[in-house]
Design an enzyme around this catalytic site. Structure first.
Site, PDB file in Angstrom:
ATOM      1  N   ASP A   1      26.073  74.274  84.133  1.00 14.92           N
ATOM      2  CA  ASP A   1      25.647  74.579  85.628  1.00 14.92           C
ATOM      3  C   ASP A   1      24.921  74.003  86.787  1.00 14.92           C
ATOM      4  OD1 ASP A   1      26.410  76.541  83.828  1.00 14.92           O
ATOM      5  OD2 ASP A   1      24.227  77.752  84.052  1.00 14.92           O
TER       6      ASP A   1
ATOM      7  N   GLY B   1      24.606  84.787  84.981  1.00 18.54           N
ATOM      8  CA  GLY B   1      25.910  83.498  85.000  1.00 18.54           C
ATOM      9  C   GLY B   1      26.365  83.571  85.873  1.00 18.54           C
ATOM     10  N   LEU B   2      25.531  83.598  87.251  1.00 14.82           N
ATOM     11  CA  LEU B   2      26.129  82.540  88.019  1.00 14.82           C
ATOM     12  C   LEU B   2      25.251  81.711  88.508  1.00 14.82           C
ATOM     13  CD1 LEU B   2      26.904  85.579  90.747  1.00 14.82           C
ATOM     14  CD2 LEU B   2      28.713  84.076  89.435  1.00 14.82           C
TER      15      LEU B   2
ATOM     16  N   HIS C   1      30.775  78.003  76.597  1.00 16.30           N
ATOM     17  CA  HIS C   1      30.369  77.350  75.369  1.00 16.30           C
ATOM     18  C   HIS C   1      31.131  76.203  75.053  1.00 16.30           C
ATOM     19  CE1 HIS C   1      26.817  80.347  74.680  1.00 16.30           C
ATOM     20  NE2 HIS C   1      28.006  81.195  75.458  1.00 16.30           N
ATOM     21  N   THR C   2      31.052  75.758  75.254  1.00 20.67           N
ATOM     22  CA  THR C   2      31.948  73.706  75.375  1.00 20.67           C
ATOM     23  C   THR C   2      30.848  72.990  75.727  1.00 20.67           C
ATOM     24  OG1 THR C   2      33.633  74.272  77.129  1.00 20.67           O
ATOM     25  CG2 THR C   2      34.474  74.882  74.652  1.00 20.67           C
TER      26      THR C   2
ATOM     27  N   TYR D   1      21.973  82.232  72.018  1.00 21.46           N
ATOM     28  CA  TYR D   1      22.603  80.794  72.443  1.00 21.46           C
ATOM     29  C   TYR D   1      21.960  79.217  71.724  1.00 21.46           C
ATOM     30  CZ  TYR D   1      23.750  77.347  76.284  1.00 21.46           C
ATOM     31  OH  TYR D   1      24.170  75.918  76.846  1.00 21.46           O
TER      32      TYR D   1
ATOM     33  N   GLY E   1      19.759  85.776  87.423  1.00 22.17           N
ATOM     34  CA  GLY E   1      19.862  86.640  85.721  1.00 22.17           C
ATOM     35  C   GLY E   1      21.713  87.682  85.801  1.00 22.17           C
TER      36      GLY E   1
ATOM     37  N   SER F   1      22.227  80.791  88.566  1.00 24.15           N
ATOM     38  CA  SER F   1      20.896  80.865  89.375  1.00 24.15           C
ATOM     39  C   SER F   1      19.662  79.644  89.205  1.00 24.15           C
ATOM     40  CB  SER F   1      20.176  82.369  89.841  1.00 24.15           C
ATOM     41  OG  SER F   1      19.577  82.654  88.694  1.00 24.15           O
ATOM     42  N   SER F   2      19.765  79.181  87.846  1.00 26.98           N
ATOM     43  CA  SER F   2      18.044  78.871  87.142  1.00 26.98           C
ATOM     44  C   SER F   2      18.665  77.167  88.006  1.00 26.98           C
ATOM     45  CB  SER F   2      17.186  78.887  85.918  1.00 26.98           C
ATOM     46  OG  SER F   2      18.945  79.051  85.086  1.00 26.98           O
TER      47      SER F   2
HETATM   48  C1  GLA Z   1      25.146  78.472  80.448  1.00 24.02           C
HETATM   49  C2  GLA Z   1      24.292  77.225  79.781  1.00 24.02           C
HETATM   50  C3  GLA Z   1      25.775  76.336  80.098  1.00 24.02           C
HETATM   51  C4  GLA Z   1      26.809  76.344  79.297  1.00 24.02           C
HETATM   52  C5  GLA Z   1      26.830  78.517  79.332  1.00 24.02           C
HETATM   53  C6  GLA Z   1      27.774  78.765  78.429  1.00 24.02           C
HETATM   54  O1  GLA Z   1      25.237  79.102  81.473  1.00 24.02           O
HETATM   55  O2  GLA Z   1      23.342  76.992  80.712  1.00 24.02           O
HETATM   56  O3  GLA Z   1      24.979  74.976  79.717  1.00 24.02           O
HETATM   57  O4  GLA Z   1      26.653  76.366  78.414  1.00 24.02           O
HETATM   58  O5  GLA Z   1      25.839  78.900  79.498  1.00 24.02           O
HETATM   59  O6  GLA Z   1      29.401  77.883  78.789  1.00 24.02           O
END
Ligand code: GLA
Length: 343
Positions: free
Chosen positions: A150, A106-107, A21-22, A199, A104, A109-110
């Protein structure tokens, strides 16, 4: 008969080792491209993009003149549609999607799907342009105002290295993973929920704090204290301290100070849990469990939060005991890998 050319594009997922979240306030992140990813193989023809996926029951079928990617069905077709809308290929495509990434979790995938589809549809611009295009496609597809981490990690991966990304300058500095250290991921068993709306709320909160004290990237802890609203102050404090932790972590890795690096990950998790409020009890519990194992240097939630995978920095000789301790949870040793490519 017209002959069609077969294109195969591969894009890796990513794990973010520290700095969450930066990215969307121009801060620092330290992800790495991983050895799990998505392969798209197509032959070009027609006026639509038609893809079958090995992890989705229904295909994605997207007309080249798609007007609103966010309404495409099934849901995964929205990412394909977002890319079609951005790349605007002159010719359609038919083909397949195969992935080794858990979806889905947090790796990324999208992002891997977006990057692989864009390359398969013939995008041939600079890597940074590819990442930017895919970020826009993600936002159009999902409505989530995501940052660039990502997509940029998937495009810019370097074998053996983490990637220190300055999200304002959009520069990528490879930071080698020291010998003897390994990065693991353990699935919390909790599928991510509510990530989209929460988010967008967090992003809006960061923007509200910035309206008061200027760019969070440039803010000092004193500036943060001046934020009037207590909730916004906590959000800002997370971002400002997290940016400092990313830089300190990169420094610790460069010195081979794995213990120091691990402690920064634990602090990052606490900040995401308490100040940014994007963790869950399942993630918190897994982080505490992992950090009691001998040889685990640090652990934290990774990515947007609200479920999915926990990332851990461990001594290589402790990988076996981590595997033995996580019960029937899915876990991986991630190898820092090269970015996306066409073959
Ligand atoms: C998701 C978003 C990224 C980033 C993270 C949090 O993965 O796609 O851009 O903001 O959350 O760090």
């Amino acid at each position: 008969m017209t002959s069609t050319r077969r294109t195969t594009a591969y894009a890796p997922g990513r794990v973010n080792v520290i700095g969450d979240h930066t990215d969307y306030t121009g801060g620092f992140v330290l992800p790495m491209a991983i050895d799990l990813g998505t392969t798209v193989t197509v032959e070009r023809s027609g006026t639509s993009v038609h893809l079958r996926s090995d992890v989705e029951p229904s295909p994605a079928s997207v007309p080249l003149d798609i007007a609103d990617p966010s309404r495409a069905e099934p849901a995964w077709a929205r990412y394909v549609a977002g890319i079609v809308g951005e790349v605007q290929p002159p010719v359609g495509a038919r083909g397949t999607v195969r992935t080794t990434l858990p979806v889905g979790a947090g790796l990324g995938s999208s992002a891997a799907l977006e990057v692989a589809v864009a390359l398969a549809l013939g995008f041939d611009g600079a890597p940074l342009e590819l990442a930017r295009l895919c970020r826009r496609a993600e936002e159009r597809a999902s409505g989530v105002p995501c940052g660039i981490m990502d997509q940029l990690a998937s495009v810019a991966g370097v074998s053996g290295s983490l990637l220190l990304i300055d999200c304002r300058a959009l520069s990528v500095t490879p930071t080698p993973l020291p010998e003897g250290a390994a990065v693991l991921g353990v699935h919390s068993g909790q599928a991510r929920t509510l990530a989209g709306s929460a988010y967008a709320d967090r992003r809006a909160e960061c923007e509200a704090a910035q309206a008061e004290i200027g760019p969070l990237r440039d803010a000092s802890p004193r500036d943060v204290d001046a934020v009037h609203e207590p909730l916004l102050r906590r959000r800002a404090r997370h971002v400002v301290t997290e940016n400092a932790r990313v830089l300190a972590f990169a420094g610790a890795l460069a010195r081979g100070d794995l213990v120091g690096a691990g402690l920064l990950m634990v602090e990052s998790h606490a900040s995401l849990r308490d100040d940014f409020e994007v963790s869950t009890p399942a993630l918190d519990e897994l982080v505490s469990e992992l950090t009691t194992i001998d040889g685990v240097l640090g652990a934290r939630m990774t990515g947007g939060g609200f479920g999915g995978v926990v990332v851990a920095l461990v001594r290589e000789d402790a990988i076996g005991s981590v595997g033995a301790s996580v019960g029937n949870r899915r876990w991986w040793r991630f190898v820092p890998s090269e970015g996306a490519a066409v073959s």
